[in-house]
Design an enzyme around this catalytic site. Structure first.
Site, PDB file in Angstrom:
ATOM      1  NE  ARG A 275     -85.838 -55.652 -29.790  1.00 28.03           N
ATOM      2  CZ  ARG A 275     -85.649 -55.417 -28.494  1.00 28.03           C
ATOM      3  NH1 ARG A 275     -84.461 -55.605 -27.951  1.00 28.03           N
ATOM      4  NH2 ARG A 275     -86.628 -54.999 -27.738  1.00 28.03           N
ATOM      5  CD  GLU A 679     -86.692 -61.316 -28.405  1.00 24.73           C
ATOM      6  OE1 GLU A 679     -86.972 -60.470 -27.533  1.00 24.73           O
ATOM      7  OE2 GLU A 679     -86.800 -61.111 -29.614  1.00 24.73           O
TER       8      GLU A 679
END
Ligand code: LUZ
Ligand code: MOS
Length: 729
Positions: A275, A679
């Site tokens: 990520r 997030e």
């Protein structure tokens, strides 16, 4: 009670529990040798024992489990277990680990364009290093589980986990049982933030091991200090960057190497690093990119998922490089930012085109409604007046990919029952951890059924009702489980309306629905309510239950090529931050944060607002105050309590905090055009770092080697930088 390694690295010579076993209330002391199945809790890479065997790799690594009648008795017995460890050299930093060849997996590299060819076209290149620190999750509820032996050799586990299926799979593996012998149930968690995606598992497996051995229910809950010492945290990163821009400030080439501090076992490190690589360019379009991620093995607890999952670390490096380039070019960072923002159709370095337009829309809207230019002028006037205070202003754009980067994890399921009295029970794979997913699921069901949300109950998350679930993570819990609930409810509603049509004798052309609890035909109530429809359908033997599966459509990723469409969509936003730095004391205040956030068509705006504010605060904590400190001699964590580890509190909230939700109804993979929210807001906190850098710059502190491109900018570090610049270093 878990007996743990006192040494960061060493050979386990002896575990002597003979005295502990004679102590009052002690039922069993278990070590690796007692495990009936596999001593293995790894998820992606199988490299982590449940109980240490032969070697220990970090302080706090579980070595033995004590089962006693009371926690006090267990603790006393724990002190009586004798461990003999011969120490081996310990590695405490990722670059050191890399130099020693200690990696958790091979490095991975994402490449697009040709950076080597691009450098000569750059008018300016800047090179440097940026380091960001780890972060303690500090969920309100510490890790814990209860395991109960059931008839037929089954085990029932109540666990505080984001991933019930992980707990089930690993417990079955450890006990040598098939998964259908382990049932995991989760009511709700007192917070998680990623800390219970993978790392709730060992405590549940240990409790189950104790229940297996003693034949009695076992409860294992970590104390706060224990939790802080034993569990992994956000990964510290140390990164090297090289950024090339043309004379217009357009970013042409970006090379970055991330040294990720993975801790002693891989846990989710490789997924987190992936990520990071996906978010290497932040909210910007850069045509030539080479991003390298190196997962390094160090002798601390295995680091793990934490809100943002590697993306914050990537965006931090990008913003540091932009600050650096802005200094060299003598222009404000926001000019470079704006010139390079992602536009619709720009292709990311991983091959996917950016389909949204919210990066620029939120930037433009924030620039209009929050007037950062005016704030910059005000800060400059304030700073010109002299004195010990300096103001700084920053803009921070965020663009975060929604979906698990591991495509196969993007699936969810739901089980919905309508009871004969018209009340509804909803089960799904989603775990409620304070983020409000249960409220959202309830709204989804009530919206599809056209009934009051009070008629809907969201049940516990349970592996027997919903199997093979992905953890509630990656901001995708409401999107995926909400869609599964929507599909299951639509399925039931279709059957109910079909029965109603027959019962009311209405032709197929007339559109039926339910609104405010009333069955409607062509939009008008037709004299039958929800309860009557449900009751009648039941007597006619129509199924009032449905199970549904949802798989996020249209995503794929080819790991070998490093190209694909890994994300269902992106969530974007822009924060405008103002800070004041006290150049005498090194302290700072965050005066204001104003955010324009792409919230889609929110299912529950108040919940999303809470996520945005909470995420921001957590990000500010990561960037300015939360600092993990280890004893340089022993490697022991010093910041293991709230007396030594500072987290944001009510006084850390910006004096002015404003959130503007961008109106946006474009199609995406959310439910009813809502968008994931968990997030992305965390990364607005990076704006506090860049605003502080701006304030430091006006105090005369300029890019010293390893200088302010180190986070967190604690008061201590700020003061050192200020003193160094005054020649007092
Ligand atoms: N967990 C995971 C995550 O396993 N894969 C992901 O891509 C992810 N992203 C964010 C948070 N948790
Ligand atoms: Mo996570 S960092 O468990 O979404």
């Amino acid at each position: 009670m878990v007996v743990t390694s006192p040494t960061p690295h060493g050979t386990l010579e002896l575990v002597d529990a003979s005295e502990a076993l004679r102590m009052p209330g002690v039922r069993a002391v278990l070590t690796a040798r007692d495990i009936p199945g596999e001593n293995q809790i790894g998820t992606i890479i199988l490299d982590e024992p449940l109980l240490a065997c032969g070697k220990v790799h970090y302080i706090g690594e579980p070595v033995a489990l004590i089962i006693a009648d009371t926690p006090g008795q267990a603790a006393l017995a724990g002190d009586a277990v004798k461990l003999k460890v011969s120490p081996l050299p310990a590695i405490m930093s990722p670059r050191e680990a890399f130099a020693a060849g200690e990696m958790l997996a091979p490095p991975s590299i994402f490449i697009s364009g040709d950076t080597d060819a691009a450098w000569e076209r750059c008018a300016v290149t800047v090179e440097g290093r940026a380091d960001s620190g780890g972060q303690e999750h500090l969920y309100l509820e510490t890790q814990g589980a209860v395991a109960i032996p059931m008839e037929g050799g089954r085990f029932f586990i109540r666990s505080g986990t984001q991933g019930p299926t992980y707990v089930q799979r690993v417990t079955a593996r450890v006990l040598g049982l098939p998964m259908n012998m382990v049932e995991v149930d989760v009511a709700r968690l007192g917070g998680a933030f990623g800390g219970k995606e993978d790392q709730a598992t060992p405590w549940a497996a240990l409790a189950a091991l104790g229940a297996w051995r003693t034949g009695r229910p076992v409860r294992l809950v970590l104390g706060r200090k224990e939790d802080m010492r034993l569990t992994g945290k956000r990964h510290p990163y140390s990164s090297d960057y090289r950024l090339g821009l043309d004379s217009d400030g357009r970013m042409l080439a970006w090379e970055v190497t991330y040294y990720q501090d993975g801790g002693a076992a891989s846990d989710l490190s490789t997924a987190i690093l992936e990520r990071t690589l996906f978010h290497a360019t932040g909210s910007y379009h850069i045509p030539n990119v080479k991003a390298t991620g190196i997962p390094c093995r160090t002798n601390t607890p295995p680091n793990t998922a934490f809100r943002g999952f590697g993306a914050p670390q990537a965006m931090f490096v990008m913003e540091c490089a932009i600050l650096h380039a802005a200094e060299v070019l003598g222009i404000p960072a926001r000019e470079i930012q704006e010139r390079n923002l992602l536009s619709t159709g720009d292709v990311f370095h991983y091959g996917m085109a950016y389909r949204g337009d919210e990066v620029r829309r939120t930037w433009d809207r924030a620039s209009r409604i929050f007037d950062p230019e005016d704030r910059v002028r005000a800060a400059a006037a304030f700073n010109a007046a002299g004195g010990i205070l300096r103001r700084g202003v920053s803009l921070m754009p965020v663009c975060f990919g929604i979906s698990f980067t591991n495509t196969s994890m993007n699936q969810a399921s739901a089980l919905v029952h309508v009871y004969t009295d018209g009340s509804v029970g909803v089960s799904s794979g989603a775990v409620e951890m304070g983020q409000g997913v249960n409220s959202k699921l309830r709204l989804v069901a009530s919206r599809v059924f056209g009934i009051d949300p009070d008629r809907v109950r969201v049940e516990t998350t349970n592996t027997t009702r919903n199997a093979n679930t992905s953890p509630t993570a990656a901001s995708s819990g409401a999107d995926m489980n909400g869609n599964a609930v929507r599909i299951a409810c639509c399925d039931i509603l279709g059957r109910l309306l079909e029965w109603a049509r027959g019962s009311l004798g209405l032709p197929t052309g007339v559109l039926l629905g339910v609104s405010s609890g009333q069955v409607t035909a062509a939009g008008s109530p037709c004299g039958m309510d929800w309860d009557a429809m449900v009751g009648g359908a039941y007597l006619a033997r129509v199924s009032l239950s449905a199970h549904a599966h949802y798989a996020t459509p249209g995503i794929r990723f080819d790991r070998k090529k490093g190209k694909g469409e890994p994300f269902a969509y992106h969530v974007a936003g822009t924060a405008v931050t103002e800070v004041t730095l006290d150049t005498l004391r090194g302290t700072c205040t965050v005066d204001s944060v104003r955010i324009c956030h792409d919230g889609g068509d929110s299912l529950a705006p108040r919940i999303d607002l809470g996520q945005i504010e909470g995420g921001l605060l957590q990000g500010i904590g990561w960037m300015t105050m939360e600092e993990l400190k280890y004893n340089p001699e022993t490697g022991a964590l010093l910041s293991d309590s709230l007396a030594t580890y500072k987290v944001p509190d009510i006084y850390s909230v910006p004096a002015e905090l404003e959130v503007d939700l961008l109106e946006c109804t474009s199609d995406n993979a959310g439910v009813f055009h809502s968008k994931a929210v968990g997030e992305p807001p965390f990364m607005y906190g990076i704006g506090t770092f860049t605003a502080l850098a701006d304030a430091l710059r006006s105090a005369g502190v300029l890019v010293p080697p390893g200088g302010y491109r180190t986070a967190p900018l604690t008061p201590e570090r700020l003061l050192m930088l200020l003193e160094e610049s005054r020649g007092n270093g």
